[in-house]
Each structure stands twice: as structure tokens, then as C-alpha cells.
Design a protein around this motif. Structure first.
Motif, mmCIF file in Angstrom:
data_model
loop_
_atom_site.group_PDB
_atom_site.id
_atom_site.type_symbol
_atom_site.label_atom_id
_atom_site.label_comp_id
_atom_site.label_asym_id
_atom_site.label_seq_id
_atom_site.Cartn_x
_atom_site.Cartn_y
_atom_site.Cartn_z
ATOM 1 N N THR A 33 -3.362 8.045 -7.552
ATOM 2 C CA THR A 33 -4.335 7.217 -6.838
ATOM 3 C C THR A 33 -3.726 6.677 -5.557
ATOM 4 O O THR A 33 -2.504 6.709 -5.364
ATOM 5 N N ARG A 34 -4.598 6.221 -4.697
ATOM 6 C CA ARG A 34 -4.151 5.574 -3.459
ATOM 7 C C ARG A 34 -4.823 4.211 -3.373
ATOM 8 O O ARG A 34 -5.943 4.026 -3.848
ATOM 9 N N ASP B 102 -10.805 7.721 2.123
ATOM 10 C CA ASP B 102 -10.662 6.307 2.482
ATOM 11 C C ASP B 102 -11.381 6.005 3.790
ATOM 12 O O ASP B 102 -11.096 5.017 4.452
ATOM 13 N N TRP C 201 2.414 1.728 -3.416
ATOM 14 C CA TRP C 201 1.411 2.234 -4.357
ATOM 15 C C TRP C 201 1.177 3.721 -4.123
ATOM 16 O O TRP C 201 1.165 4.518 -5.059
ATOM 17 N N ASN C 202 0.960 4.078 -2.858
ATOM 18 C CA ASN C 202 0.621 5.462 -2.530
ATOM 19 C C ASN C 202 1.754 6.438 -2.831
ATOM 20 O O ASN C 202 1.508 7.626 -3.049
ATOM 21 N N LYS C 203 2.987 5.956 -2.880
ATOM 22 C CA LYS C 203 4.134 6.784 -3.289
ATOM 23 C C LYS C 203 4.244 6.858 -4.807
ATOM 24 O O LYS C 203 5.034 7.648 -5.326
ATOM 25 N N ILE D 160 0.841 -1.202 0.000
ATOM 26 C CA ILE D 160 0.000 0.000 0.000
ATOM 27 C C ILE D 160 0.875 1.250 0.000
ATOM 28 O O ILE D 160 0.645 2.182 -0.777
ATOM 29 N N GLU D 161 1.894 1.268 0.848
ATOM 30 C CA GLU D 161 2.788 2.425 0.913
ATOM 31 C C GLU D 161 3.501 2.658 -0.414
ATOM 32 O O GLU D 161 3.630 3.796 -0.872
ATOM 33 N N TRP E 163 -6.388 1.261 -1.078
ATOM 34 C CA TRP E 163 -6.987 0.918 0.212
ATOM 35 C C TRP E 163 -7.202 -0.582 0.197
ATOM 36 O O TRP E 163 -7.766 -1.134 -0.762
#
Length: 165
Positions: free
Chosen positions: A95-96, A127, A48-50, A45-46, A98
Motif C-alpha cells: 500500500t501507499r 493518488d 510507509w511507501n517503502k 509517507i516515504e 497519501w
């Protein structure tokens, strides 16, 4: 003679029972291992979010398999990282991810099956309580002292009436 037979039968029965108990405890989840497995998802997740394909794929084994929601099969960490970087730079830019762990089941002390669900949040989406749109099945195993993802399969959730969300 009959008493000897009874004693031997009892010894065999007790050794089978003890052996079964040892087998169960060897496959019992270790809290530290389960925490490390759950942390793999958080690291994905981290990454992806970066917007980093390399950081996203770092939790995967070198020879891992990744099947995307549209059926594309990515083979290996390098192809996984490259593909994800491409989508982070284009249509999934900003995008983020979840996701949440639904279950962790140890198949052996060094192999586990993980089920998760998740969604991709567009820029500006909250989220707070997203509805999952896909379910993932991951096979993870210990590589030395480190847990890594060996296989990841992402599938859209079908809603009632066969409609995808």
C-alpha cells in the motif's frame, strides 16, 4: 503631581503594549521550522511507501504516543516501528500512504499542533485525487535542533449520516 501620574500611566501602558508585541513575535511561526514540520509528514509517507516500519517511525520521539484509527495505543518509537512493520508485511503490504497538511499552528516557538488528512492507497490505486478517509492530530516539538512527533492520533472521518467512507 497629576502630570507625573499621567506620565507613569503612559509608560506602563506602552510597556504592556511592547511586551505584548514581543510575545506575539516570539510565537510567530518561523518559515524554516514550519517547513521542517511539514517535512516530518513527507518522511512518514516515504517510510510507509517503502514498507519500512523503522523509516516510518524515525520521525517520532523515543517516548512518543501513537493512537491508531482503531484505538490501539502504541507507546514509543520502537513499538510504533514494530507495529507498522507487522502491518506492512501483512494486510497493508504494497500500500501507499497519501496525506496532506491541513494546518500548522505554533503553540510555542518549540511546540506545534499539526492537522493532516489522508488515506491508504491499495496497490494499483491512483493518488491523483484520493478522498481522505481519516484525519490526524499531531503534536510536534523540538528535541535539540530537530523537530519530532510527540503524539499522533488517527481518526476515521465520519461522513454525513454517520457513515465512515
Amino acid at each position: 503631581m497629576r502630570n507625573s501620574f499621567i506620565v507613569v500611566a503612559l509608560l506602563i501602558a506602552s510597556s504592556i503594549s511592547i511586551s505584548g508585541q514581543e510575545s506575539k513575535s516570539r510565537n510567530a511561526p518561523n518559515a524554516a521550522d514550519e517547513a521542517a514540520i511539514r517535512a516530518l509528514l513527507q518522511k512518514c509517507i516515504e517510510g510507509w511507501n517503502k514498507g519500512s516500519g523503522e523509516a516510518f517511525a524515525a520521525q517520532f520521539a523515543e517516548d512518543s504516543d501513537f493512537v491508531t484509527a482503531n484505538g490501539m495505543h502504541l507507546k514509543g518509537r520502537k513499538q510504533n516501528a514494530s507495529h507498522h512493520q507487522q502491518i506492512f508485511d501483512t494486510f497493508f503490504k504494497g500500500t501507499r500512504l497519501w496525506a496532506q497538511v491541513k494546518s500548522v499552528r505554533f503553540l510555542r516557538p518549540d511546540v506545534a499542533l499539526l492537522h493532516t488528512s489522508g488515506t491508504i492507497l491499495k496497490p494499483g490505486e491512483s493518488d491523483a485525487s484520493p478522498e481522505p478517509v481519516s484525519i490526524q492530530t499531531l503534536t510536534v516539538s523540538k528535541h535539540g535542533n530537530e523537530w519530532l512527533i510527540d503524539a499522533f492520533h488517527n481518526v476515521p472521518i465520519q461522513r454525513q449520516g454517520g457513515q465512515a467512507p
